[in-house]
Design a protein around this motif. Structure first.
Motif: not given
Length: 115
Positions: A56-72
């Motif tokens: 009754s266990q689960v493996k949770i794959k947690h992913k964080l993906d982000y884009k930060v605007p820059t000047k160019r």
């Protein structure tokens, strides 16, 4: 009615609290980039669940993906880790297994001691 998973507690338990901290850092980075450069940013959290054996266990794959605007353009970062969790009554997800009360008291035990 079953008690639902406590969302804040759940996020704090992923990777020992490191994932929640990473989310906070990413939120600030993206918001800063959006305000500083007037361009859109993006943050995506992905949770993939898979059962561990027949437990009754689960493996949770947690992913964080982000884009930060820059000047160019944009700066992209991502991170991905796994955390094993227990699934209790009603699907409540916790780091530690639920404690269950004793089913019978000594007087109610289905097997009587020998005399």
């Amino acid at each position: 009615m079953p008690t639902p998973t406590d969302t804040a507690e759940f996020l704090e338990e992923l990777n020992g609290g490191a994932f929640a901290s990473q989310i906070g850092h990413a939120l600030s980075e993206v918001a800063s980039g959006v305000v500083d450069h007037g361009k859109a940013g993006k943050l995506v959290i992905t949770l993939d669940f898979s059962q561990i054996g027949e437990s009754s266990q689960v493996k949770i794959k947690h992913k964080l993906d982000y884009k930060v605007p820059t000047k160019r353009g944009t700066r992209t970062e991502n991170t991905s880790l796994d955390t094993p969790m227990h699934v209790g009554s009603g699907g409540r997800i916790t780091l530690f297994q639920e404690k269950h009360d004793q089913l019978f008291s000594r007087d109610e035990a289905p097997i009587k001691p020998r005399a």
